[in-house]
Design an enzyme around this catalytic site. Structure first.
Site, PDB file in Angstrom:
ATOM      1  N   THR A   1      43.089  30.687  29.146  1.00  0.00           N
ATOM      2  CA  THR A   1      42.852  31.607  28.041  1.00  0.00           C
ATOM      3  C   THR A   1      44.146  32.107  27.420  1.00  0.00           C
ATOM      4  OG1 THR A   1      40.859  32.321  29.175  1.00  0.00           O
ATOM      5  CG2 THR A   1      41.632  33.731  27.417  1.00  0.00           C
TER       6      THR A   1
ATOM      7  N   LYS B   1      41.065  37.091  41.932  1.00  0.00           N
ATOM      8  CA  LYS B   1      40.322  37.500  40.745  1.00  0.00           C
ATOM      9  C   LYS B   1      39.029  38.168  41.216  1.00  0.00           C
ATOM     10  CE  LYS B   1      38.624  35.910  36.271  1.00  0.00           C
ATOM     11  NZ  LYS B   1      38.479  34.804  35.302  1.00  0.00           N
TER      12      LYS B   1
ATOM     13  N   THR C   1      42.861  32.045  34.373  1.00  0.00           N
ATOM     14  CA  THR C   1      42.673  33.054  35.426  1.00  0.00           C
ATOM     15  C   THR C   1      41.708  32.612  36.519  1.00  0.00           C
ATOM     16  OG1 THR C   1      40.961  34.136  34.098  1.00  0.00           O
ATOM     17  CG2 THR C   1      43.203  34.995  33.913  1.00  0.00           C
ATOM     18  N   ASP C   2      40.789  31.691  36.207  1.00  0.00           N
ATOM     19  CA  ASP C   2      39.739  31.348  37.182  1.00  0.00           C
ATOM     20  C   ASP C   2      40.310  30.979  38.543  1.00  0.00           C
ATOM     21  OD1 ASP C   2      37.710  31.708  35.304  1.00  0.00           O
ATOM     22  OD2 ASP C   2      36.638  29.913  35.947  1.00  0.00           O
TER      23      ASP C   2
END
Lengths: 437, 437
Positions: free
Chosen positions: B101, B254, B177-178
């Site tokens: 992202t 996360k 970020t995943d």
């Protein structure tokens, strides 16, 4: 006493009974403490002392010497709850024990904890609980909760339904903490209830000075007497012995391996806080069913051929195929982020869809909602009919899928059930505010 | 501009260029906004408007009418970072982009987000970053991070090592970020580094008003210039644009699907907080390696035939056998509570041990430490040579096992590596205080 053979001869040699203070010398080390009784099934060559520190110690008696220091006081006569007369001014509460730390004792040979107490023992150990309710007690299982299975959820739900049919005012289920949130979710889907069903447990066994078993049980009985007629989990709010939180059974998770306040509401807040076995305050932001607002309903068909698959970098897509080939009826994926898996998994996921096997997407983030509309990966998953788990934890989505496939085997119906709020498990509200609370 | 064919004719018909304010009518709805440029690979039949609300909107031009309201200002000439002269008073930072992202744009046809920017584009989009360092930029991948694989970790580590060998003062890795925490852990094990290696990303893409890409990048560059020569993750501390946290690459996860402060230190605390691209304060409780204290070392052998298996009530023990039969070299179990699985799994676990396949036990609680000494189930697992993951998350234990089996294939050596702190992943301190912080 339950000491036998070797241990009994050893104790008899010094005329020692349970409750006496003794000195034991072994390998030139001296131990002084009070002789405790021990569990029936434990090894013959050990005795158990309670030290002044409050800790219990198992001593191997081989080559040990024992000396009586002081005779103990006569043990108090223990209550037998069944002989206590029912007080019509008190509410009737059923306590169903399934095992777990709340009803465990330490094996003093190995130091490991075994489930041993029954619900009856729980009351004997905490006779002050008899002041606040009339009890019916039932020992359903005596297992550690990692050994719970979906079929046990069904049996427990049926036992609870029988108690409610018999007219009790509330039910407390004593349960191991490892899978308590799976069981509380299962009971939430299987049962609609006119009275409170409160699942509780402990992180420290009852024979340890730091046990949380008593406070959790005491407040759970208060919750079972309250107006909150949901399936809930009642456990310590913080590290001290002040309050307990009452969590919705579908919105709670064990989040710490050892802390007493390990159970946390996820993507929600606790329904209420309890103190001194009474509701202390009710959270105005959380809905619950009032006592008597629902009729008792039991829908206990479960499909148990369901699996949770966790996605990770390097996962092999054959894992999906394996489950299809093995005849699994549904899968819950614990995806990354908003609900993603590597794109090379897509073919196997499409194959599952072709074979009418529902796949529910959840997130290993735990907090927040699945949203497969944001990224291209998610769009492809939606096109492959992957069903969003919304803000359910992977664990609750798993339990719900077992239940949904037990109710109906048509894909569209299962999808509809999974996307419909049944027992407070899906929240319409924004998930942004409920983070790490 | 990158509009072509249909869209270009449509825009040319009203003499409209990028940056102009236009009115578009479609299905009797009027849209007014500034015409934006769009990504190269997107569909031909759409144009993109930035509305006054700040939101961007894709409009399908079929049956639409367009009218020019006001010509836009001449676009400013964009910097080309490669043409900027190196300032010897500034530090040299490498930015390696992998996608995600942080370097994504919205596909205005579908609304879904695609990775599209390169590291170079990131600097062009944020030219003020040029004031604080000299840059070398490299686009390694352009993928969403759910598609990362262990072999990409190796490639990324080699790229980073090359940059460090070439003499840069710090490295920033732009990443989705995943799976950012998997990659940060992998880099932590593969590399020993004399300079900071900072992994960063974004939860909202750069073309959205709420983007966190800039602040995370800005502070990551500050971290890359700092004295903290570890592999770290630098992301938003809270919901507002104040501070970023610098997390140890092996102690972060996360934890929320969508919040900007989703990354949290687990069983640890952040090393530092950053503000305005500078270290604001350093946490005295967390150790880190000082710049220059380590030589660059690359140990990049990874075993990728490893799986994470999550335990749940009803799990089938055949799942362990499946992985053994398929030639997996090691398994990480995400057990319940202190590190447990149902007792009927024990035979398959013993079989894995007989075949020298190490099994690492972690906990789905995430917070706290595995301790298989407390309960009888755990004792049996220890007897079957199951290795404790300590206070590592399941994700970090997985990455570490990939790495440990890449270093050595002898069971005892792998066990020793797994139980030894290599990169801050195992903490000796009590895990009780680090809960949901």
């Amino acid at each position: 006493m339950s000491y036998k053979k070797l241990a009994k001869s050893f104790l008899d040699s010094a005329n020692v009974s349970i409750g006496d203070t003794v000195k034991v010398e072994k390998n030139k080390v001296l131990y002084e403490g009070m002789l405790l009784d021990r569990s029936e099934d434990s090894d013959d060559g050990y005795i158990v002392l309670k030290l002044d520190s409050g800790y219990n110690l198992g001593v191997n008696i081989s080559d040990a010497k024992i000396e009586l220091i002081k005779k103990g006081e006569e043990p108090k006569i223990q209550f037998d709850p069944f002989e206590i007369e029912e007080d019509i001014n008190k509410m009737d509460i059923s306590i169903i024990s399934t095992g777990g730390t709340v009803s465990s004792v330490i094996d003093y040979k190995t130091g490991a904890v075994h489930p041993a107490f029954t619900a009856d023992d729980l009351l004997r150990a905490n006779p002050e609980l008899l002041d606040i309710a009339n009890y019916k007690v039932k020992a359903l299982y005596n297992i550690l909760s990692e050994n719970m299975k979906p079929e046990y959820w069904v049996e427990a739900a049926n036992s609870i339904a029988n108690e409610i049919s018999d007219g009790v005012d509330g039910v407390v289920v004593a349960h191991g903490t490892d899978t308590m949130h799976y069981t509380s979710a299962a009971l939430s889907f299987i049962l609609e209830t006119p009275v409170p069903i409160v699942v509780t447990g402990a992180q420290r066994s009852s024979d340890r000075p730091s046990t949380d078993a008593y406070l959790n049980l005491f407040n759970s009985i208060g919750a079972a007497k309250s107006e909150i007629a949901d399936v809930t989990v009642c456990m310590h709010e913080g590290l001290d012995d002040g309050y307990c939180c009452l969590h919705k059974g579908t919105k709670v998770r064990k989040m710490h391996t050892s802390r007493r306040d390990t159970f946390r509401s996820i993507n929600s807040e606790p329904i209420a806080r309890l103190k001194d076995s009474k509701i202390f305050n009710i959270n105005p932001n959380v809905d619950y069913n009032k006592r008597g607002s629902k009729d008792l309903t039991l829908r206990d068909n479960l499909e148990s051929k369901i699996a949770i698959i966790k996605s990770f970098p390097g996962i092999q897509n054959e894992l999906i195929d394996y489950h299809i080939d093995k005849g699994f009826k549904g899968l819950v994926i614990e995806g990354t982020g908003l609900g993603h898996v590597p794109d090379y998994m897509l073919d196997s996921i499409k194959r599952a869809n072709d074979e009418n096997i529902p796949i529910i997407m959840t997130s290993q983030c735990l907090y927040g909602k699945v949203n497969m509309n944001v990224y291209s990966t998610g769009r492809k998953l939606i096109n492959a009919n992957v069903i969003s788990g919304g803000d359910m934890t992977p664990e609750v989505a798993y339990v719900k899928l077992c239940w949904a496939l037990g109710q109906n085997d048509k894909f569209d119906e299962v999808k509809n059930i999974m996307e419909t709020n049944i027992a407070g498990e899906l929240s319409e509200k924004s998930s942004l505010k409920y983070f790490l609370n």
